[in-house]
Scaffold this motif. Sequence first.
Motif, short mmCIF file in Angstrom:
data_model
loop_
_atom_site.label_atom_id
_atom_site.label_comp_id
_atom_site.label_asym_id
_atom_site.label_seq_id
_atom_site.Cartn_x
_atom_site.Cartn_y
_atom_site.Cartn_z
N LEU A 334 31.97 44.29 37.80
CA LEU A 334 32.75 44.52 38.66
C LEU A 334 34.16 44.96 38.10
CD1 LEU A 334 32.22 41.59 41.02
CD2 LEU A 334 31.84 43.88 41.34
N GLU A 335 34.95 46.11 38.71
CA GLU A 335 35.98 46.64 38.34
C GLU A 335 36.94 46.57 39.43
OE1 GLU A 335 34.72 50.73 37.52
OE2 GLU A 335 33.74 50.25 35.92
N GLU A 336 38.11 46.77 38.87
CA GLU A 336 39.39 46.78 40.01
C GLU A 336 38.99 47.42 41.18
OE1 GLU A 336 43.29 45.73 41.21
OE2 GLU A 336 42.89 45.62 39.15
N GLY A 337 39.31 46.50 42.40
CA GLY A 337 38.88 47.44 43.39
C GLY A 337 37.58 47.27 44.07
N ASP A 338 36.49 46.78 43.09
CA ASP A 338 35.18 46.78 43.74
C ASP A 338 35.20 45.53 44.67
OD1 ASP A 338 34.20 48.53 42.16
OD2 ASP A 338 33.35 47.30 40.53
N LYS A 339 34.05 45.76 45.61
CA LYS A 339 33.93 44.94 46.86
C LYS A 339 32.45 44.23 46.73
CE LYS A 339 36.31 48.43 49.09
NZ LYS A 339 36.04 49.79 50.22
N TYR A 340 32.40 43.27 47.47
CA TYR A 340 31.18 42.24 47.57
C TYR A 340 31.35 41.62 48.74
CZ TYR A 340 33.45 38.17 45.53
OH TYR A 340 34.60 37.19 45.15
N VAL A 354 34.04 39.18 53.01
CA VAL A 354 34.15 40.40 52.06
C VAL A 354 35.34 40.28 51.04
CG1 VAL A 354 34.36 42.72 51.94
CG2 VAL A 354 33.17 41.93 54.04
N HIS A 355 35.04 40.18 49.88
CA HIS A 355 36.05 39.99 48.83
C HIS A 355 36.09 41.36 48.09
CE1 HIS A 355 36.01 35.16 48.99
NE2 HIS A 355 37.03 35.96 49.85
N GLN A 356 37.35 41.40 47.44
CA GLN A 356 37.74 42.59 46.42
C GLN A 356 38.14 41.70 45.25
OE1 GLN A 356 40.60 45.20 47.89
NE2 GLN A 356 39.45 47.13 47.11
N ILE A 357 38.01 42.40 43.95
CA ILE A 357 38.47 42.28 42.77
C ILE A 357 39.79 42.52 42.43
CG2 ILE A 357 37.68 41.68 40.19
CD1 ILE A 357 35.81 40.55 42.41
N TRP A 358 40.75 41.64 41.97
CA TRP A 358 42.09 41.87 41.62
C TRP A 358 42.08 41.61 39.97
CZ3 TRP A 358 46.69 40.41 44.73
CH2 TRP A 358 47.00 41.26 45.93
N LEU A 359 42.31 42.67 39.30
CA LEU A 359 42.41 42.32 37.87
C LEU A 359 43.76 42.10 37.44
CD1 LEU A 359 39.49 44.89 36.70
CD2 LEU A 359 39.48 42.26 36.69
N PRO A 360 44.11 41.93 36.16
CA PRO A 360 43.41 41.32 35.13
C PRO A 360 42.69 39.99 35.26
CG PRO A 360 45.47 41.11 34.31
CD PRO A 360 45.44 41.67 35.69
N GLU A 361 43.28 39.11 36.01
CA GLU A 361 42.82 37.83 35.89
C GLU A 361 41.38 37.42 37.01
OE1 GLU A 361 45.69 38.58 37.46
OE2 GLU A 361 47.30 38.01 36.02
N LEU A 364 40.74 36.89 43.66
CA LEU A 364 40.05 37.36 44.86
C LEU A 364 40.91 37.71 45.80
CD1 LEU A 364 37.06 34.86 44.85
CD2 LEU A 364 37.21 37.03 43.61
N LYS A 365 40.55 38.86 46.83
CA LYS A 365 41.31 39.35 48.15
C LYS A 365 40.29 39.29 49.01
CE LYS A 365 43.93 43.35 49.63
NZ LYS A 365 44.47 44.47 49.52
N GLU A 366 40.79 38.82 50.02
CA GLU A 366 39.82 38.88 51.18
C GLU A 366 40.10 40.11 51.91
OE1 GLU A 366 38.32 36.29 55.18
OE2 GLU A 366 40.39 35.97 54.38
#
Length: 704
Positions: A334-340, A354-361, A364-366
């Motif tokens: 998963l990369e920055e902004g990817d959703k699942y 539905v969550h989205q990835i926040w990098l670098p850590e 999770l963002k709902e």
Amino acid sequence: MMESVGVYGFCGCTAKSKMKCDSRREATASETAPTSAYSSPARSLGDTGITPLSPSHIANDADPNVSEQQTFLVVVAIDFGTTSSGYAYSFTKEPECIHVMRRSHNLCLSLVSGGWEGGDPGVSNQKTPTTILLTPERKFHSFGYAARDFYHDLDPNEAKQWLYLEKFKMKLHTTGDLTMDTDLTAANGKKVKALEIFVYALQYFKEQALKELSDQAGSEFENSDVRWVITVPAIWKQPAKQFMRQAAYQAGLASPENSEQLIIALEPEAASIYCRKLRLYQMIELSSKAAVNGYSSSDTVGAGFAQAKEHIRRNRQSRTFLVENVIGEIWSELEEGDKYVVVDSGGGTVDLTVHQIWLPEGHLKELYKATGGPYGSLGVDYEFEKLLCKIFGEDFIEQFKIKRPAAWVDLTIAFESRKRAAAPDRTNPLNITLPFSFIDYYKKFRGHSVEHALRKSNVDFVKWSSQGMLRMSPDAMNALFKPTIDSIIEHLRDLFQKPEVSTVKFLFLVGGFAEAPLLQQAVQAAFGDKCRIIIPQDVGLTILKGAVLFGLDPAVIKVRRSPLTYGVGVLNRYVEGKHPPEKLLVKDGTRWCTDVFDKFISADQSVALGELVKRSYTPAKPSQLVIVINIYSSERDSVSFITDPGVKKCGTLRLDLTGTSGAAVPARREIQTLMQFGDTEIKATAVDIATSRSVKVGIDFLNY
């Protein structure tokens, strides 16, 4: 006597517009003779002397009066499920080790093979049935298998006096007007307070967990050393979450004075947190997107899962799970902004998040507010009961449940084990044993045999076996699953139509019902070409283990979506032509508009962890020590007045400033209120600026 005051007097401006807001002037909202006969909620509140000072919205602001977080030696998570429950724990010094509850004699005497492939339900995932038994005197007797087995062995006449309850968690979701006095109905038809049952159940888990921790530590383990986490469905409304918290307080897990000791975790969020740790050997992929763990798209749904269950069976004696302090292989893609999407399919409800990835850590963002509904595996049980009513008559089934409650429980257990054997490619019939008392009571009730009823019912796909069993064809069993699975697929299709969800990479299927091959196949067929569908091997423990990880690091979820619009009723300057005439209130020559909905936060609005909505105001009388604020909610975003359709009073915020009157206070005493929406519950703090006294307050969604 302490004076109390309502909230009418806030203004609805934002930080940017506050300099232009006329209603910042001193605005005591005492009643005067209204200019119309309209009955406004504002006018029924009595003397509401509140003066707004500087309302503002502050993101990611911290309350300087909140002390540092308390440290705990261990995190204990309780997965309080509709059909099965359990606990797990991890010591904060060994966060990579998650221990699942031991199989004490109080939980279960006969933990052998089972699970969705047959046998005793709930066994393979190391949890216990959510069943509770009270004595005829309404005292706690037992929980889980012990409750079920004892009730089963009671004499039928004696069983009528005992209070046996199962699958009672759904009552908190289905009751629209939930209060602390809401009742549950036991198997014998008697009523019992829901709060009493939830308190008993949580006390049971508390005692079991503390005893296990004490045995492991070699000395008495104190409750104050434990941070507790209780899981609830994400689609639960605030009253249900508060109900669970109040039950936990009464059970002694935490207290209102030390509320941080208890975290209410959302089930799909907990699952999401665990899924980010998954390694290849810990998952099964159903979709046709790619091959993972050696399974290709040509493999059947059941093949990979059967191998996973065999792996779990071989390791069943181990109750300790190692969670590697790394990001799993799937997650690393998963990369920055990817959703699942996380689909939590349990006994009572299905939660979609539905969550989205926040990098670098990797926080999770709902991305889209939690949705779902009552589409859990209980729906299959209801279809079976409807089938029995069709064959034997609804009047008989209702009487049998009341007159032979223990035998009815036996019948549901027999169905549960066969339900778990249902599969898309099954060809041989499924036999469900009817209790002898069912056969006997039916003959007395109708005057003819069960076999005769089956012949007359015109239900072709259910036959009578001479061994005393209902013989169901695979198609008949599959038909019982269809309405529930269709609802899940339809809900998922609606979700995938949303712009925010159209490009998801993964769908994680978790929860006890996720083990059902029929559900797996349906999800694979509908969405296998849209995203990669992943099932953790120990799917029944995913939420439990994720809840432990959440307790160790509650800040992992950085952004949530508000499920509702929240606000309070205020008075604003009356504008001719803009405000309805019936809302006009005149006070000391000033014209006010009553019942204005002052929005704190909008439905589906992104809220960062720790984000605060701040309101500063002053009581008209400095001597006022208790201020009462009525809070309203709506599923709609566009709300103008608290009297609009769909706007509900959802609670009361009480700011208690008792004990601060002795200090010297200015004529205009500033009370700063900070409401925090980013956590799983709404929290609030009041700060008296004159004395720096910080007063914690809880928003009450149950008692108003």
